[in-house]
Write a protein that holds these residues in place. Structure first.
Motif, PDB file in Angstrom:
ATOM      1  N   UNK A 253     -69.971  31.874  16.158  1.00 47.33           N
ATOM      2  CA  UNK A 253     -68.825  32.622  16.666  1.00 47.33           C
ATOM      3  C   UNK A 253     -68.938  34.090  16.277  1.00 47.33           C
ATOM      4  N   UNK A 254     -68.730  34.951  17.246  1.00 47.67           N
ATOM      5  CA  UNK A 254     -68.752  36.379  16.972  1.00 47.67           C
ATOM      6  C   UNK A 254     -68.269  37.123  18.202  1.00 47.67           C
ATOM      7  N   UNK A 255     -67.924  38.412  18.053  1.00 48.78           N
ATOM      8  CA  UNK A 255     -67.573  39.189  19.243  1.00 48.78           C
ATOM      9  C   UNK A 255     -68.728  39.192  20.248  1.00 48.78           C
ATOM     10  N   UNK A 256     -68.401  39.238  21.514  1.00 47.82           N
ATOM     11  CA  UNK A 256     -69.375  39.346  22.598  1.00 47.82           C
ATOM     12  C   UNK A 256     -70.253  38.099  22.739  1.00 47.82           C
ATOM     13  N   UNK A 257     -69.848  36.985  22.162  1.00 49.87           N
ATOM     14  CA  UNK A 257     -70.645  35.758  22.246  1.00 49.87           C
ATOM     15  C   UNK A 257     -69.767  34.621  22.772  1.00 49.87           C
ATOM     16  N   UNK A 258     -70.381  33.708  23.531  1.00 45.92           N
ATOM     17  CA  UNK A 258     -69.627  32.628  24.173  1.00 45.92           C
ATOM     18  C   UNK A 258     -69.501  31.385  23.314  1.00 45.92           C
ATOM     19  N   UNK A 296     -80.810  33.978  12.095  1.00 52.16           N
ATOM     20  CA  UNK A 296     -79.434  34.479  12.151  1.00 52.16           C
ATOM     21  C   UNK A 296     -79.302  35.822  11.426  1.00 52.16           C
ATOM     22  N   UNK A 297     -78.632  36.755  12.095  1.00 51.28           N
ATOM     23  CA  UNK A 297     -78.345  38.061  11.493  1.00 51.28           C
ATOM     24  C   UNK A 297     -76.996  38.548  12.018  1.00 51.28           C
ATOM     25  N   UNK A 298     -76.314  39.328  11.205  1.00 50.88           N
ATOM     26  CA  UNK A 298     -75.026  39.907  11.603  1.00 50.88           C
ATOM     27  C   UNK A 298     -75.204  41.420  11.725  1.00 50.88           C
ATOM     28  N   UNK A 299     -74.950  41.946  12.907  1.00 49.46           N
ATOM     29  CA  UNK A 299     -75.099  43.374  13.155  1.00 49.46           C
ATOM     30  C   UNK A 299     -73.902  44.146  12.586  1.00 49.46           C
ATOM     31  N   UNK A 300     -74.040  45.477  12.425  1.00 44.91           N
ATOM     32  CA  UNK A 300     -72.943  46.291  11.868  1.00 44.91           C
ATOM     33  C   UNK A 300     -71.613  46.138  12.606  1.00 44.91           C
ATOM     34  N   UNK A 301     -71.672  45.839  13.919  1.00 50.34           N
ATOM     35  CA  UNK A 301     -70.426  45.677  14.680  1.00 50.34           C
ATOM     36  C   UNK A 301     -69.868  44.263  14.609  1.00 50.34           C
TER      37      UNK A 301
END
Length: 462
Positions: A253-258, A296-301
């Protein structure tokens, strides 16, 4: 309760009784018949108080090449003795009949060290794995010493006798319990499940091939996802597909993801949604994102990414396939489906781009890949279909009418040599490649006449 047996089976039982021996159908055939499942007489197991030597005395053309008391009787050699006609069986049909026996000491947790021929059916049934498989019938009343009929009625998997003893005798029974629960949509009874969970480490003694065979049956079952979750919850998965454990809790789950599920839940839901009955396709559904936790990685946004997860998933799937000793064909199929499951679906794609997708995965696996894509969508919480996917399917059908390689051309090397009166050599291949390029660009029809007409116009050395 009675069970009517096929005439072939009834004739074998009658023949042995006529000669002074008891004989019964046991195990899966009885169980499946009671469940109204498709019960094939070729899967029948017979048991008798006749020793292997006595059976062979009655059937001289039978085969006995094991130490477990199982004699193979080819019907093509025995049908007249059993008063059957040649139209009542297939040429390679046979019966397996095994002497009543008792077993002791299982030092390898798989096979008995000592086997003793028995004289009582009850003793033979006592060594069997589950109550639903410890039923016997000779065409009359079903013999049920261990309440298997009640367990079938109540949809329960229960060992015959002490579950710890049954699993320690043959550790493969651990996977068989889960397999039957998956195939039959039964529940494993608490004491049996507790013993199974406590003894999962015994699976380390079982060969990869046997593990694979049971896994494939679980994947092919109507409740495959339930079987995988049972393996996860009991620890069995540690000895079958340990690579899956990190996927549970790997959030997507994250922004911009389905995605709305973690990776593991998504894989289970993808498997659950797969309508393709092929266990290799289902295994691909289960493994297509198995590499995500490593990427898996989490971007700054705050966006969660899994760059190149399909490549990592393919490497993991390949290692799993090798460990399970999949055939070369199935290993290629598995890895191609995992590798290319992320193919692009876009209304602006060119025919060349679509041909590239088909060429990468292989025409023979393209529709399997589409089944995986649909299951993947459902497993992500999306609708099973989209107008883009429907358009893609139509374009696949259209594009496949075009040649994919030089071998698909309607003329071949001999045609080129005959038409131009040239010898075999690199020039022939070059000319065919030129023709193929023009056909793939839709500048030339792939018909023998059109190709030969164009061929003579191409520059060549006579």
């Amino acid at each position: 309760m009675t069970l009517q047996l096929p005439r072939k089976a009834a004739q074998l039982i009658a023949f042995l009784k006529k000669n002074g021996y008891g004989c019964y159908v046991v195990g899966g055939y009885v169980r499946d018949s009671l469940l109204n499942h498709m019960a094939d007489y070729r899967g029948m197991d017979f048991t008798t108080n006749a020793t292997p030597e006595q059976i062979q005395g009655l059937f001289p053309d039978s085969e006995y090449t094991n130490r477990f008391g199982t004699v193979i009787i080819p019907l093509s050699k025995a049908y007249e003795k059993l008063e059957l006609t040649s139209h009542e069986f297939e040429p390679h049909d046979f019966f397996e009949i095994t002497t009543y026996r008792s077993e002791s000491a299982y030092s390898d947790n798989r096979h008995p060290d000592t086997i003793t021929w028995g004289t009582r059916l009850e003793d033979d049934l006592s060594r069997r794995d589950f109550t639903i498989n410890a039923l016997a019938c000779d065409g009359g009343e079903i013999i049920d010493h261990y309440n298997g009929l009640d367990d079938i009625k109540n949809k329960i998997i229960r060992t015959v006798g002490n579950p710890k003893e049954r699993f320690s005798e043959d550790a493969l029974r651990i996977m068989r319990a889960i397999r039957f629960a998956s195939q039959l949509s039964f529940t494993i009874e608490p004491t049996t499940l507790e013993a199974l969970t406590a003894q999962v480490q015994l699976l380390a003694h079982i060969s990869s091939e046997r593990i694979r065979d049971e896994l494939m049956k679980i994947l092919a079952s109507n409740s495959a996802s339930r079987g995988i979750l049972l393996m996860k919850d009991t620890g069995v998965l540690t000895y079958v597909l340990p690579e899956l454990y990190p996927t549970w809790g790997s959030e997507q789950k994250s922004p911009k993801r389905h995605h709305i599920y973690d990776v593991g839940t998504h894989l289970i839901k993808t498997l659950e949604a797969c309508t393709n009955p092929d266990p290799i396709v289902r295994l691909a559904c289960l493994l297509h994102d198995v590499g995500k936790p490593k990427t898996r990685a989490v971007q700054p946004d705050g966006v969660v990414t899994f760059y190149n997860h399909e490549l990592v998933s393919t490497e993991i799937a390949f290692d799993i396939g090798k460990r399970l000793h999949l055939s070369k064909h199935n290993l290629i199929k598995l890895t191609k489906l995992v590798r290319y499951h992320q193919f692009t679906v876009d209304e602006h794609q060119t025919d060349s781009a679509i041909r590239r997708v088909i060429r990468n995965v292989g025409k023979e696996y393209m529709y399997d890949l589409l089944d995986l894509r649909v299951a993947d969508r459902i497993g992500s919480g999306s609708a099973p279909d989209s107008w883009r996917l429907q358009l893609f399917k139509k374009r696949i059908e259209e594009v496949q009418k075009q040649p994919f390689s030089v071998r698909d051309l309607k003329i071949h090397g001999n045609d080129v040599m005959d038409a131009l009166h040239i010898p075999s050599g690199p020039q022939v291949g070059t000319l065919l490649e030129t023709l193929f390029k023009e056909v793939s660009e839709q500048k030339l029809e792939n018909t023998k006449g059109a190709l030969l007409n164009r061929l003579v116009q191409l520059p060549h050395k006579g």
